[in-house]
Design an enzyme around this catalytic site. Structure first.
Site, PDB file in Angstrom:
ATOM      1  N   GLU A 156       0.826  -1.209   0.000  1.00 29.46           N
ATOM      2  CA  GLU A 156       0.000   0.000   0.000  1.00 29.46           C
ATOM      3  C   GLU A 156       0.858   1.256   0.000  1.00 29.46           C
ATOM      4  O   GLU A 156       1.115   1.825  -1.039  1.00 29.46           O
ATOM      5  CB  GLU A 156      -0.977  -0.045   1.175  1.00 29.46           C
ATOM      6  CG  GLU A 156      -1.985  -1.199   1.039  1.00 29.46           C
ATOM      7  CD  GLU A 156      -3.039  -1.208   2.119  1.00 29.46           C
ATOM      8  OE1 GLU A 156      -3.721  -0.181   2.295  1.00 29.46           O
ATOM      9  OE2 GLU A 156      -3.167  -2.248   2.817  1.00 29.46           O
ATOM     10  N   MET A 157       1.331   1.687   1.160  1.00 28.29           N
ATOM     11  CA  MET A 157       2.154   2.895   1.191  1.00 28.29           C
ATOM     12  C   MET A 157       3.632   2.576   1.356  1.00 28.29           C
ATOM     13  O   MET A 157       4.486   3.428   1.125  1.00 28.29           O
ATOM     14  CB  MET A 157       1.637   3.835   2.282  1.00 28.29           C
ATOM     15  CG  MET A 157       0.201   4.293   1.987  1.00 28.29           C
ATOM     16  SD  MET A 157      -0.604   5.238   3.300  1.00 28.29           S
ATOM     17  CE  MET A 157       0.193   6.826   3.109  1.00 28.29           C
TER      18      MET A 157
END
Length: 331
Positions: A156-157
């Site tokens: 995701e990040m």
């Protein structure tokens, strides 16, 4: 803080937001056309008993006994949009939960760090803080804990650890001042828990009151005749067994395929969190607020049409075969 218009309950029913390129699934098939028929409901105002199934939204969704300061909320809003919280400095919370897109991104699954594809659709961030848990599998109990997960998720990040996040924040004069203002009296205000607290404080204000709330508060002219009929059909079909209350869902976990085996089995649901055999294919019941704006639908984002999702849910969860008119009224 942005407050969006919420589609009325007629457009708020069945399944919740997804992320990913909308695509229509044919999996409803013949099975979705079979089941118990329900009679057409009368065009009439909702009764007090029917109204009592639901409740209007609060102004905020703060945890009991906790009221965040304006400085904490402002910091959370800034962090929500902050790409420095991602390893490539190109992904923020808003990337998958766009506030100008009803808190979702319109994809069947989202794309994160280095373009990696996720495994589930993104639930809308609007009205999320009032729900019983976060994520499809309910693995986090509140938005404060949820906010910390994607930042460190490699798909995701992509940040390697909490320390790397704090290093970026502590290097910023803007954030040193903002954290000090938000968490007054703390000798070390820039902590990873405080990142979650601030983002959570912001998200607890992301409520979307609408004409539906006005109707629940007594404005009998707030809904159209078809919308009122849709609510009554929704109740008659048994949808309120799961989708009721303030958030029209979001308050319990339920098995996908109560009446008939759910046709998609790739996602085993909550069992991955609890390891309990009984949680196979169990998911958090999503809120239906804004649902007509947050497709595609289901945990895999495989159904692009809200009408198709309504028909599927009625069949597989309640054993009801809705007519086309009934599905449109619920929509």
């Amino acid at each position: 803080m942005r407050t969006t218009a919420l589609a009325t309950l007629g457009a708020v029913l069945l399944v919740a937001a997804a992320c990913g390129t909308p695509r229509e699934s044919g999996r409803a098939g013949t099975a979705a056309t079979e089941g118990r028929l329900i009679p057409a409901v009368q065009d009439a105002p909702l009764t007090p008993a029917e109204l009592a199934i639901f409740a209007p939204l609060p102004a905020r969704m703060d945890a009991p006994g906790k009221t965040p300061s304006d400085a904490e909320i402002a910091l959370g809003r800034t962090l929500f949009y902050e790409t420095l919280l991602s390893d490539g400095h190109d992904v923020s919370c808003n990337s998958c939960h766009a506030l100008n897109g009803y808190g979702a991104d319109g994809r069947n699954v989202s794309f994160g760090h280095k373009g990696q594809q996720g495994s589930r659709n993104s639930n809308t961030v609007y009205n999320a803080a009032g729900q019983v848990a976060q994520f499809w599998d309910g693995r986090d109990p509140n938005v404060e804990e949820q906010a910390k997960g994607p930042i460190l998720n490699p798909a995701e990040m992509g940040m390697p650890n909490a320390g790397a996040v704090l290093e970026h924040l502590k290097a910023s004069a803007k954030y040193r001042a903002a954290f000090a203002a938000a968490f007054r009296g703390e000798s070390n205000p820039i902590t990873y828990d405080n990142v979650g607290r601030a983002i959570g404080a912001f998200e607890r204000g992301l409520v979307t009151p609408s004409r539906w709330d006005a109707y629940l508060k007594g404005d009998t002219a707030a809904l159209t005749v078809q919308e009122k009929r849709g609510v009554r059909t929704f109740i008659a079909a048994g949808c309120t067994t799961c989708h009721a209350g303030t958030y029209v869902g979001g308050q319990q976990f339920q098995r996908a395929g109560l009446m008939h085996p759910w046709p998609a089995t790739a996602d085993s649901g909550r069992i991955a969190v609890t390891k309990a055999p009984g949680d196979r294919f169990v998911f958090k019941v999503p809120t239906l607020r804004n649902v007509d704006k947050t497709g595609p639908y289901f945990s895999d984002g495989s159904v692009g049409s809200l009408d198709s999702a309504i028909v599927m849910m009625a069949r597989y969860q309640s054993g009801v075969a809705l007519t086309g008119t009934q599905a449109q009224d619920i929509h």
